[in-house]
Scaffold this motif. Structure first.
Motif, PDB file in Angstrom:
ATOM      1  N   TYR A 290       0.819  -1.205   0.000  1.00  0.00           N
ATOM      2  CA  TYR A 290       0.000   0.000   0.000  1.00  0.00           C
ATOM      3  C   TYR A 290       0.862   1.268   0.000  1.00  0.00           C
ATOM      4  O   TYR A 290       0.484   2.295  -0.576  1.00  0.00           O
ATOM      5  N   VAL A 291       2.013   1.183   0.641  1.00  0.00           N
ATOM      6  CA  VAL A 291       2.917   2.335   0.657  1.00  0.00           C
ATOM      7  C   VAL A 291       3.482   2.568  -0.740  1.00  0.00           C
ATOM      8  O   VAL A 291       3.561   3.712  -1.218  1.00  0.00           O
ATOM      9  N   GLU A 292       3.855   1.502  -1.421  1.00  0.00           N
ATOM     10  CA  GLU A 292       4.387   1.635  -2.784  1.00  0.00           C
ATOM     11  C   GLU A 292       3.324   2.182  -3.731  1.00  0.00           C
ATOM     12  O   GLU A 292       3.620   3.004  -4.610  1.00  0.00           O
ATOM     13  N   ALA A 293       2.077   1.738  -3.567  1.00  0.00           N
ATOM     14  CA  ALA A 293       0.983   2.275  -4.383  1.00  0.00           C
ATOM     15  C   ALA A 293       0.822   3.776  -4.146  1.00  0.00           C
ATOM     16  O   ALA A 293       0.626   4.552  -5.088  1.00  0.00           O
ATOM     17  N   ALA A 294       0.899   4.184  -2.883  1.00  0.00           N
ATOM     18  CA  ALA A 294       0.762   5.606  -2.548  1.00  0.00           C
ATOM     19  C   ALA A 294       1.915   6.422  -3.127  1.00  0.00           C
ATOM     20  O   ALA A 294       1.723   7.562  -3.583  1.00  0.00           O
ATOM     21  N   ASN A 334       0.074  -2.943   8.944  1.00  0.00           N
ATOM     22  CA  ASN A 334      -0.938  -1.889   8.806  1.00  0.00           C
ATOM     23  C   ASN A 334      -0.828  -0.844   9.906  1.00  0.00           C
ATOM     24  O   ASN A 334      -1.023   0.354   9.662  1.00  0.00           O
ATOM     25  N   LEU A 335      -0.528  -1.272  11.128  1.00  0.00           N
ATOM     26  CA  LEU A 335      -0.400  -0.308  12.212  1.00  0.00           C
ATOM     27  C   LEU A 335       0.845   0.566  12.052  1.00  0.00           C
ATOM     28  O   LEU A 335       0.883   1.687  12.569  1.00  0.00           O
ATOM     29  N   GLN A 336       1.851   0.076  11.326  1.00  0.00           N
ATOM     30  CA  GLN A 336       2.989   0.936  11.012  1.00  0.00           C
ATOM     31  C   GLN A 336       2.564   2.150  10.185  1.00  0.00           C
ATOM     32  O   GLN A 336       3.193   3.209  10.246  1.00  0.00           O
ATOM     33  N   HIS A 337       1.492   1.985   9.414  1.00  0.00           N
ATOM     34  CA  HIS A 337       1.049   3.060   8.521  1.00  0.00           C
ATOM     35  C   HIS A 337       0.589   4.301   9.277  1.00  0.00           C
ATOM     36  O   HIS A 337       0.477   5.378   8.676  1.00  0.00           O
ATOM     37  N   ARG A 338       0.319   4.172  10.566  1.00  0.00           N
ATOM     38  CA  ARG A 338      -0.077   5.364  11.320  1.00  0.00           C
ATOM     39  C   ARG A 338       1.039   6.394  11.330  1.00  0.00           C
ATOM     40  O   ARG A 338       0.786   7.593  11.496  1.00  0.00           O
ATOM     41  N   ARG A 339       2.275   5.951  11.127  1.00  0.00           N
ATOM     42  CA  ARG A 339       3.401   6.875  11.084  1.00  0.00           C
ATOM     43  C   ARG A 339       3.565   7.521   9.714  1.00  0.00           C
ATOM     44  O   ARG A 339       4.406   8.398   9.544  1.00  0.00           O
ATOM     45  N   LEU A 340       2.766   7.048   8.742  1.00  0.00           N
ATOM     46  CA  LEU A 340       2.867   7.580   7.384  1.00  0.00           C
ATOM     47  C   LEU A 340       1.659   8.416   6.988  1.00  0.00           C
ATOM     48  O   LEU A 340       1.617   8.939   5.872  1.00  0.00           O
ATOM     49  N   LEU A 341       0.684   8.524   7.882  1.00  0.00           N
ATOM     50  CA  LEU A 341      -0.542   9.244   7.540  1.00  0.00           C
ATOM     51  C   LEU A 341      -0.279  10.684   7.139  1.00  0.00           C
ATOM     52  O   LEU A 341      -0.987  11.245   6.291  1.00  0.00           O
ATOM     53  N   LEU A 342       0.738  11.299   7.724  1.00  0.00           N
ATOM     54  CA  LEU A 342       1.042  12.698   7.432  1.00  0.00           C
ATOM     55  C   LEU A 342       2.296  12.854   6.569  1.00  0.00           C
ATOM     56  O   LEU A 342       2.871  13.942   6.488  1.00  0.00           O
ATOM     57  N   ALA A 343       2.701  11.781   5.888  1.00  0.00           N
ATOM     58  CA  ALA A 343       3.874  11.862   5.016  1.00  0.00           C
ATOM     59  C   ALA A 343       3.635  12.892   3.915  1.00  0.00           C
ATOM     60  O   ALA A 343       2.526  13.007   3.388  1.00  0.00           O
ATOM     61  N   PRO A 344       4.630  13.664   3.550  1.00  0.00           N
ATOM     62  CA  PRO A 344       4.428  14.763   2.594  1.00  0.00           C
ATOM     63  C   PRO A 344       4.070  14.279   1.192  1.00  0.00           C
ATOM     64  O   PRO A 344       4.598  13.283   0.710  1.00  0.00           O
ATOM     65  N   GLY A 345       3.147  15.006   0.556  1.00  0.00           N
ATOM     66  CA  GLY A 345       2.851  14.795  -0.856  1.00  0.00           C
ATOM     67  C   GLY A 345       1.877  13.701  -1.195  1.00  0.00           C
ATOM     68  O   GLY A 345       1.508  13.547  -2.360  1.00  0.00           O
ATOM     69  N   LEU A 346       1.435  12.917  -0.217  1.00  0.00           N
ATOM     70  CA  LEU A 346       0.543  11.799  -0.523  1.00  0.00           C
ATOM     71  C   LEU A 346      -0.844  12.307  -0.891  1.00  0.00           C
ATOM     72  O   LEU A 346      -1.308  13.334  -0.404  1.00  0.00           O
ATOM     73  N   LYS A 347      -1.525  11.561  -1.763  1.00  0.00           N
ATOM     74  CA  LYS A 347      -2.905  11.878  -2.129  1.00  0.00           C
ATOM     75  C   LYS A 347      -3.811  11.639  -0.918  1.00  0.00           C
ATOM     76  O   LYS A 347      -3.557  10.771  -0.081  1.00  0.00           O
ATOM     77  N   ILE A 348      -4.874  12.430  -0.846  1.00  0.00           N
ATOM     78  CA  ILE A 348      -5.816  12.287   0.274  1.00  0.00           C
ATOM     79  C   ILE A 348      -6.378  10.869   0.315  1.00  0.00           C
ATOM     80  O   ILE A 348      -6.518  10.275   1.390  1.00  0.00           O
ATOM     81  N   PHE A 354      -4.653   4.193   4.041  1.00  0.00           N
ATOM     82  CA  PHE A 354      -3.883   3.813   5.228  1.00  0.00           C
ATOM     83  C   PHE A 354      -4.800   3.714   6.447  1.00  0.00           C
ATOM     84  O   PHE A 354      -4.700   2.775   7.248  1.00  0.00           O
ATOM     85  N   LEU A 355      -5.694   4.701   6.581  1.00  0.00           N
ATOM     86  CA  LEU A 355      -6.611   4.710   7.720  1.00  0.00           C
ATOM     87  C   LEU A 355      -7.537   3.498   7.686  1.00  0.00           C
ATOM     88  O   LEU A 355      -7.814   2.894   8.737  1.00  0.00           O
ATOM     89  N   GLN A 356      -8.006   3.130   6.496  1.00  0.00           N
ATOM     90  CA  GLN A 356      -8.844   1.934   6.380  1.00  0.00           C
ATOM     91  C   GLN A 356      -8.097   0.693   6.862  1.00  0.00           C
ATOM     92  O   GLN A 356      -8.662  -0.148   7.576  1.00  0.00           O
ATOM     93  N   GLY A 357      -6.845   0.567   6.450  1.00  0.00           N
ATOM     94  CA  GLY A 357      -6.053  -0.589   6.859  1.00  0.00           C
ATOM     95  C   GLY A 357      -5.826  -0.632   8.361  1.00  0.00           C
ATOM     96  O   GLY A 357      -5.843  -1.702   8.973  1.00  0.00           O
ATOM     97  N   ILE A 358      -5.612   0.526   8.956  1.00  0.00           N
ATOM     98  CA  ILE A 358      -5.438   0.593  10.412  1.00  0.00           C
ATOM     99  C   ILE A 358      -6.741   0.198  11.114  1.00  0.00           C
ATOM    100  O   ILE A 358      -6.745  -0.595  12.061  1.00  0.00           O
TER     101      ILE A 358
END
Length: 588
Positions: A290-294, A334-348, A354-358
């Motif tokens: 999911y991170v690579e897709a984002a 998936n819980l690691q993704h909570r640290r990526l929710l505010l990563a710069p430049g990602l689409k809403i 990420f939130l769905q996966g969490i």
């Protein structure tokens, strides 16, 4: 045609409205007295829980009423078109089972006359020396397949840094420049040559397409648990996939396998960061897909799910214990993704994904908290009222909530069943009656397992939050039968939790015991459910319950793979009889 943004807004509004309506059913505004603080907490938990249930159901309903349009564009693949690497990362897998899949896909491509444009690379991260030795044996046998020499490659890393993501990254860094696209598989993946060719054609047709994801269907399941998942994958999942594709648009998912990437785009956009700190919250990202897709979407590439692409298969776990091992890894990732929710430049939308996966994992401890607070609020005298509001009576509130949850869970499945009547899809599953009975049993079985999964996922979330690393255990894909002793060893704590909860309710809140029993009974019976679900159907018996089209008429690549596997098994028995003892169930 409705745009993905319009579908997203409609789905969010409807899900929010349903969750608010559920809270209104949960509250009795006309009751005298007041609204207790515990009631406020319970209502908030209901609001969150029902929203995500409604969201999931809504995705399925969108798929029922929406037909996926096959993208048009470039002509069929020819000798002048792109070069494709087919990557199969493996990690302590059963070599004969894995390599026979590679041989079948190679044969399927050979029949189409396109082998010169498709190379296959088996990327081993195996750590067990005895398994690595077998890999070498079966790779040598694989090279004897038609046109395999010079096209099929094998390499084994001495250090499996980054797990699967690191394995693929290593290939792209070393050899990626030689290819335009890469088809990423799992060790249990199997795909028709025609599907692989069509994916390359679609990549050729859209220069902005960075990743194309198929919908893999589960095959070769033998146990009751596995066949239930297989039926759901073949009968129910296509509607949910169409709904997901409608919502995601060009910012779709990557599920880590059975997907084709544009190598240049992937190499330029998807360098994964190593999170600060130690696992489970830090270190290498486990749910890397999911991170690579984002990251592809952030760089302006299209990431698309095409549910109409058939001929894409995988195998699933055959018992709840193996499923729980995989689910534990997914939970940590998936819980690691909570640290990526505010990563710069990602689409809403990618942030929302990420939130769905969490929430897919936090939902279980939320439901568990709702059960616990409901028990406490029944036993503890109410205090600290908010005037004019009061929770509906315990039985009334529980009844309203149970009805609402049931409707949300059943509605998409009922609509899929009715859709099958209109489209004729039910005939592919043996007819309306078998499809109906299979759907009813699937609903009943998944409902029965829900409290068990609730505990498993709640424990997984707790372990991650407590800093316990689950690692990346190897998957035992051929294991099916679990005896009652092993089932007890894996689930005794659920039995203790179930009986302890029942004892507490009988002591402090006996009037709600009738509502608690459906939740705690499966917990108390967990060993029996695990053992019974692992039982396999009789060999050669014509399927009725959970029948799928591929059981009536297997895909050509499935038949090729089975023929190759049977032949290789005979050779293995002649060479080393003990090598095949655990592999015999692989044959259908």
């Amino acid at each position: 045609m409705t745009s993905p943004i319009q579908v997203r807004i409609a789905a969010l509004v409807i899900s929010a409205a349903v969750s608010v309506f559920a809270c209104l059913l949960f509250i009795d505004f006309a009751a005298p007295g007041g609204y207790d603080v515990l009631d406020l907490v319970r209502t908030a938990l209901v609001l969150i829980s029902i929203f995500w249930l409604a969201w999931g159901s809504g995705i399925g309903l969108v798929g029922v009423f929406r037909k996926h349009r096959t993208p048009q564009g470039a002509p069929a693949l020819t000798a002048q078109h792109s070069r494709v690497a087919i990557l199969m990362p493996i990690y302590n897998e059963e070599p004969i089972a894995t390599f026979s899949r590679v041989a079948a896909m190679n044969a399927s491509l050979d029949e189409l006359g396109v082998t010169d444009r498709f190379h296959i690379a088996i990327l081993s991260d195996t750590t067990r020396p005895e398994v690595a030795a077998e890999e070498a044996v079966w790779f040598d046998r694989l090279l004897g397949e038609p046109k395999a020499m010079g096209r099929v490659f094998y390499r084994r890393r001495t250090s499996n840094v980054g797990k699967k993501a690191g394995n693929v990254e290593d290939f792209i860094r070393r050899s990626g420049a030689a290819y335009d696209y890469a088809l990423i598989l799992d060790a249990d993946s199997l795909m028709e040559g025609a599907t692989i060719v069509e994916m390359a054609r679609r990549m050729d047709a859209d220069p902005k397409l960075g990743l194309l994801q198929t919908l893999p269907k589960i095959i070769n399941a033998r146990s009751f648990f596995g066949r239930c998942m297989q039926f759901s994958s073949n009968y129910l999942s296509p509607s949910f996939a169409r709904g997901a594709a409608a919502l995601q648009g060009h910012e779709g998912p990557f599920w880590g396998h059975n997907a084709m990437i544009r190598v240049g785009a992937f190499a330029a956009s998807c360098g994964l960061p190593e999170l600060s700190g130690k696992p489970p919250s830090g270190g290498h990202i486990l749910s890397h897909d999911y991170v690579e897709a984002a990251m592809l979407a952030r760089a302006g590439w299209t990431v698309r799910l095409d549910p109409d692409l058939g001929g894409s298969f995988e195998e699933g776990p055959e018992n709840l214990i193996e499923y729980a091992k995989r689910d534990r890894r997914w939970c940590q990732g998936n819980l690691q993704h909570r640290r990526l929710l505010l990563a710069p430049g990602l689409k809403i939308w990618n942030r929302f994904t990420f939130l769905q996966g969490i929430m897919a994992y936090l939902a279980s401890p939320i439901w568990l908290a709702l059960l616990a607070i409901s028990i406490i609020s029944t036993a503890v005298p109410q205090r600290y009222y908010i005037p004019s509001w009061e929770l509906a009576s315990g039985l009334h509130a529980a009844w309203n909530l149970a009805i609402g949850v049931t409707v949300l869970l059943l509605l998409p499945k009922v609509m899929i069943l009715l859709r099958g009547l209109v489209t004729g899809d039910n005939r592919k599953f043996g007819g309306f009656v078998p499809a109906l009975l299979s759907t009813v049993v699937e609903i009943g079985y998944s409902t029965l397992l829900a409290p068990v999964m609730l505990l498993l996922q709640s424990r997984a979330v707790s372990q991650v939050l407590l800093g316990l690393d689950g690692g990346w255990p190897a998957t035992k894909r051929s294991e099916s039968r679990v005896d009652i002793r092993d089932a007890w060893a894996a689930s005794w704590w659920m039995v203790v939790f179930g009986f302890a909860t029942l004892a507490v309710v009988l002591t402090i809140a006996p009037k709600i015991v009738v509502w608690v029993i459906p939740a705690v009974a499966p917990m108390a019976l967990a060993p029996l459910l695990i053992a019974a679900g692992s039982r396999s159907k009789a060999a050669g018996r014509k399927p009725f319950l959970f029948a799928t089209p591929l059981e009536f008429q297997p895909s050509p690549v499935m038949e090729t793979r089975q023929r190759i596997l049977d032949s290789w098994m005979v050779q293995a028995e002649l060479l080393a009889p003990n090598m095949t003892a655990e592999l015999r169930p692989v044959s259908a």
